[in-house]
Write a protein that holds these residues in place. Sequence first.
Motif, PDB file in Angstrom:
ATOM      1  N   ASN A  72       0.816  -1.206   0.000  1.00  0.00           N
ATOM      2  CA  ASN A  72       0.000   0.000   0.000  1.00  0.00           C
ATOM      3  C   ASN A  72       0.856   1.265   0.000  1.00  0.00           C
ATOM      4  O   ASN A  72       0.572   2.227  -0.725  1.00  0.00           O
ATOM      5  N   ALA A  73       1.921   1.286   0.792  1.00  0.00           N
ATOM      6  CA  ALA A  73       2.767   2.480   0.891  1.00  0.00           C
ATOM      7  C   ALA A  73       3.389   2.836  -0.459  1.00  0.00           C
ATOM      8  O   ALA A  73       3.555   4.025  -0.783  1.00  0.00           O
ATOM      9  N   GLU A  74       3.722   1.828  -1.246  1.00  0.00           N
ATOM     10  CA  GLU A  74       4.349   2.094  -2.536  1.00  0.00           C
ATOM     11  C   GLU A  74       3.328   2.601  -3.558  1.00  0.00           C
ATOM     12  O   GLU A  74       3.649   3.404  -4.432  1.00  0.00           O
ATOM     13  N   LEU A  75       2.085   2.156  -3.434  1.00  0.00           N
ATOM     14  CA  LEU A  75       1.022   2.685  -4.288  1.00  0.00           C
ATOM     15  C   LEU A  75       0.722   4.142  -3.934  1.00  0.00           C
ATOM     16  O   LEU A  75       0.496   4.981  -4.816  1.00  0.00           O
ATOM     17  N   LYS A  76       0.746   4.444  -2.664  1.00  0.00           N
ATOM     18  CA  LYS A  76       0.552   5.835  -2.225  1.00  0.00           C
ATOM     19  C   LYS A  76       1.676   6.715  -2.760  1.00  0.00           C
ATOM     20  O   LYS A  76       1.437   7.831  -3.246  1.00  0.00           O
ATOM     21  N   ALA A  77       2.908   6.213  -2.684  1.00  0.00           N
ATOM     22  CA  ALA A  77       4.062   6.964  -3.193  1.00  0.00           C
ATOM     23  C   ALA A  77       3.959   7.167  -4.703  1.00  0.00           C
ATOM     24  O   ALA A  77       4.362   8.220  -5.226  1.00  0.00           O
ATOM     25  N   MET A  78       3.447   6.192  -5.404  1.00  0.00           N
ATOM     26  CA  MET A  78       3.237   6.278  -6.850  1.00  0.00           C
ATOM     27  C   MET A  78       2.343   7.465  -7.205  1.00  0.00           C
ATOM     28  O   MET A  78       2.668   8.277  -8.081  1.00  0.00           O
ATOM     29  N   VAL A  79       1.217   7.556  -6.516  1.00  0.00           N
ATOM     30  CA  VAL A  79       0.272   8.646  -6.775  1.00  0.00           C
ATOM     31  C   VAL A  79       0.891   9.989  -6.400  1.00  0.00           C
ATOM     32  O   VAL A  79       0.769  10.980  -7.138  1.00  0.00           O
ATOM     33  N   SER A  80       1.577  10.025  -5.271  1.00  0.00           N
ATOM     34  CA  SER A  80       2.242  11.257  -4.838  1.00  0.00           C
ATOM     35  C   SER A  80       3.276  11.720  -5.856  1.00  0.00           C
ATOM     36  O   SER A  80       3.439  12.918  -6.103  1.00  0.00           O
ATOM     37  N   ASP A  81       3.979  10.764  -6.471  1.00  0.00           N
ATOM     38  CA  ASP A  81       4.979  11.100  -7.477  1.00  0.00           C
ATOM     39  C   ASP A  81       4.334  11.758  -8.694  1.00  0.00           C
ATOM     40  O   ASP A  81       4.843  12.761  -9.215  1.00  0.00           O
ATOM     41  N   ALA A  82       3.224  11.217  -9.144  1.00  0.00           N
ATOM     42  CA  ALA A  82       2.528  11.800 -10.300  1.00  0.00           C
ATOM     43  C   ALA A  82       2.069  13.220 -10.001  1.00  0.00           C
ATOM     44  O   ALA A  82       2.213  14.123 -10.842  1.00  0.00           O
TER      45      ALA A  82
END
Length: 266
Positions: A72-82
């Motif tokens: 989950n944390a990496e998916l959150k980071a993915m969205v934050s990066d975009a």
Amino acid sequence: MRLKDRVAIVVGAGQSPGEGIGNGRATALTFAREGARVLCVDHNLTSAQETVDMIAAKGGTAAAFEADVTRNAELKAMVSDAVARWGRVDILHNNVGVSIAGGDAELLDITEEALDRCVAINLKSCIFAAKHVIPIMRQQMSGAIINISSMAAITTYPYVAYKATKSAMISFTEQLAYQNAQYGIRANVILPGLMNTPMAVDTRAREFKKSRAEVEAERDAKVPLRGKMGTGWDVANAALFLASDEAGFITGVTLPVDGGASVRRG
């Protein structure tokens, strides 16, 4: 330029080894060609970067992002990066999925570990990716989510985890659609049929110790339309339509891209 100035996240934008092009890579290339800025997400950063390089070679805008979609944390980071790169998220395209390669099997042979792995990759990732983009899309009062399920969800398929998770993805997409329609967010699901992709064909050739040509011929023979499997471009074109304003009044739809396989009865 149907997606001009939009920001798209394509989860599963790399591809497994083999011939041809996968659904995720084809979709990332198609979105970029139509004007979107694309975050190409994959657990294999090298493969994601290959997709980015292909986009850049055609003058498009993209960036690679490495993520284990079961976290989950990496998916959150993915969205934050975009959002940090481009200020918004207009399109989320969930394209990850695993069956045989994840240890999927028939009921009497499936293991707890294989089931947990397939659920985490196929379904949990889709749910948590949506969780992190929905607040952004609600604030924008717009957005499109496209989930890639499979014809395995509605036809006979021998392996437990893939069928169960891809079926659940349809229900989750419908829930996304009706709970977020008031915010201008659309959610739709594509059901690819038999596709000539590295994951579908080359994986089976390795697993069943057959030549690629044998697997290809067996699968082609099952397709009503011209006796030929589809390709990643067929899925990408369907995704482009659903992501674009041309599908502005379409939400909660399950769209087969299957060469007519789903119209056979009995």
